[in-house]
Design a protein around this motif. Structure first.
Motif, PDB file in Angstrom:
ATOM      1  N   LYS A   1       3.264   1.103 -39.572  1.00  0.00           N
ATOM      2  CA  LYS A   1       2.351   0.755 -38.491  1.00  0.00           C
ATOM      3  C   LYS A   1       1.715  -0.583 -38.852  1.00  0.00           C
ATOM      4  O   LYS A   1       1.169  -0.743 -39.949  1.00  0.00           O
ATOM      5  N   ILE A   2       1.790  -1.556 -37.961  1.00  0.00           N
ATOM      6  CA  ILE A   2       1.359  -2.918 -38.257  1.00  0.00           C
ATOM      7  C   ILE A   2      -0.004  -3.197 -37.612  1.00  0.00           C
ATOM      8  O   ILE A   2      -0.218  -2.944 -36.425  1.00  0.00           O
ATOM      9  N   LYS A   3      -0.925  -3.724 -38.421  1.00  0.00           N
ATOM     10  CA  LYS A   3      -2.161  -4.302 -37.904  1.00  0.00           C
ATOM     11  C   LYS A   3      -2.141  -5.776 -38.268  1.00  0.00           C
ATOM     12  O   LYS A   3      -1.590  -6.162 -39.311  1.00  0.00           O
ATOM     13  N   VAL A   4      -2.752  -6.627 -37.410  1.00  0.00           N
ATOM     14  CA  VAL A   4      -2.708  -8.067 -37.667  1.00  0.00           C
ATOM     15  C   VAL A   4      -4.116  -8.648 -37.618  1.00  0.00           C
ATOM     16  O   VAL A   4      -4.999  -8.147 -36.918  1.00  0.00           O
ATOM     17  N   ALA A   5      -4.298  -9.718 -38.387  1.00  0.00           N
ATOM     18  CA  ALA A   5      -5.553 -10.470 -38.383  1.00  0.00           C
ATOM     19  C   ALA A   5      -5.203 -11.944 -38.508  1.00  0.00           C
ATOM     20  O   ALA A   5      -4.399 -12.330 -39.355  1.00  0.00           O
TER      21      ALA A   5
END
Length: 345
Positions: free
Chosen positions: A29-33
């Motif tokens: 599961k990818i989260k981005v900042a």
């Protein structure tokens, strides 16, 4: 169904985020900042990422500083960090590892290599957590002995100006509640509980005529009183024990203030260790709401109002909010360990 591990990708270039996300999306599961500040906020939130892929060259806050802050915060310190960057000098890589990164990948990336490195580091992270659990179980008896000594030393300081020594019991439990409210690890919250009783151990070095004086201290007496954090740090001294290191950190810094007006060093903001910032609130609340030789106990409402008023000056505003959140549990502790009729085991 097992939840997919969460990967936080931090890069200010959308194309780089797309490449990394595309390489990993099938298994994670990818989260981005797109900035360091956003990355720190996501990493400290819930659910926490299982690993961080971090660019170095970003505006405002570079990846090195993001990594330093992640490792300095007990909420995020254990999250593995892999630098993914165009900086390919040996000195750049060395600095990344010195800051606590577990791997360093140079751009342009190879998706199979990134997947393999991420998979390896997540497996090592899981193994480390399991090993830590085993070690903790096998050393529990030794830890209990050490904790008993810490508690008794903390009470020894309190007996100089407190008839029962209950102050350290209450404030250490308040500290754990505040720590839990900001979602630190259970291990660190427990460590704080056991380190906090040593916060005023330096009072052993303060003469009784100053410590127990019912009136206001004169300038010379106040100067002597202000030395007790340094006395405490000296008593605890440097030691490899995580518990004693945290105890020393708290003893030395719990009278620092968020705005820099505290002592002994005039530290400000996040330069003050988070352990000391938490203990400062717990210590002051208990001192205000407990009768002392020089003052009656304050009403809870008055004490809470003062702490809220001092947010941003004496206290970390975020931690004041956490304290307010757990106030019902704090009051339960206060009632349980009130100054009369409680047996100290």
């Amino acid at each position: 169904m097992t939840e997919k591990p969460i990967v936080l990708v931090v890069d200010d270039t959308p194309e780089n985020i797309d490449v990394l996300s595309g390489a990993l999306r099938g298994d994670y599961k990818i989260k981005v900042a797109a900035s360091g500040e956003t990355a720190l906020r996501i990493a400290a939130g819930e659910p926490k990422p299982d690993i961080v892929l971090l660019d170095i060259m970003m505006p405002e806050m570079d990846g090195y500083e993001v990594c330093r802050r992640l490792k300095a915060n007990p909420v995020t310190a254990r999250i593995p960090v892999i630098f993914i960057t165009a900086k390919a000098e040996v000195s750049d890589e060395q600095r990344g590892f010195e800051l606590g990164a577990v791997d360093y990948i140079t751009k342009p990336i190879s998706p199979p290599i990134v997947r393999a490195r991420v998979r390896t580091q997540l497996a090592l992270y899981d193994q480390r957590r399991e090993l830590e659990k085993i070690v903790a179980e096998r050393t529990s008896e030794l830890n209990e002995t050490r904790l008993a000594v810490i508690r008794r030393l903390g009470r020894a300081a309190e007996f100089k100006d407190n008839e029962t020594g209950l102050h350290v019991i209450r404030m250490s439990r308040y500290s754990r509640l505040i720590a839990e409210a900001i979602r630190v690890s259970d291990d660190w919250a427990e460590l704080l509980l056991n380190a906090a009783p040593m916060h005023d151990i330096g009072k052993i070095g303060i003469p009784d005529h100053i410590l127990r004086k019912p009136g206001k201290l004169d300038p010379d007496e106040w100067e002597t009183m202000r030395r007790h954090p340094a006395f405490g740090a000296e008593i605890i001294s440097d030691h490899p024990s995580e518990l004693l290191r945290l105890s020393r950190e708290i003893a030395l810094a719990h009278h620092e203030k968020w705005d820099g007006a505290g002592y002994p060093y005039g530290l400000a903001g996040e330069d003050i260790p988070i352990s000391a910032r938490i203990v400062a609130i717990a210590d002051v609340f208990d001192a205000l709401t407990t009768e002392r030789p020089y003052k009656p106990a304050w009403a809870v409402e008055k004490a809470v109002a003062l702490i809220e008023q001092e947010a941003g000056r004496h206290f970390d505003p975020t931690l004041v909010g956490a304290f307010r959140e757990v106030l019902p549990q704090v009051l339960e502790v206060r009632d349980r360990y009130a100054e009369h009729g409680v047996h100290i085991d």
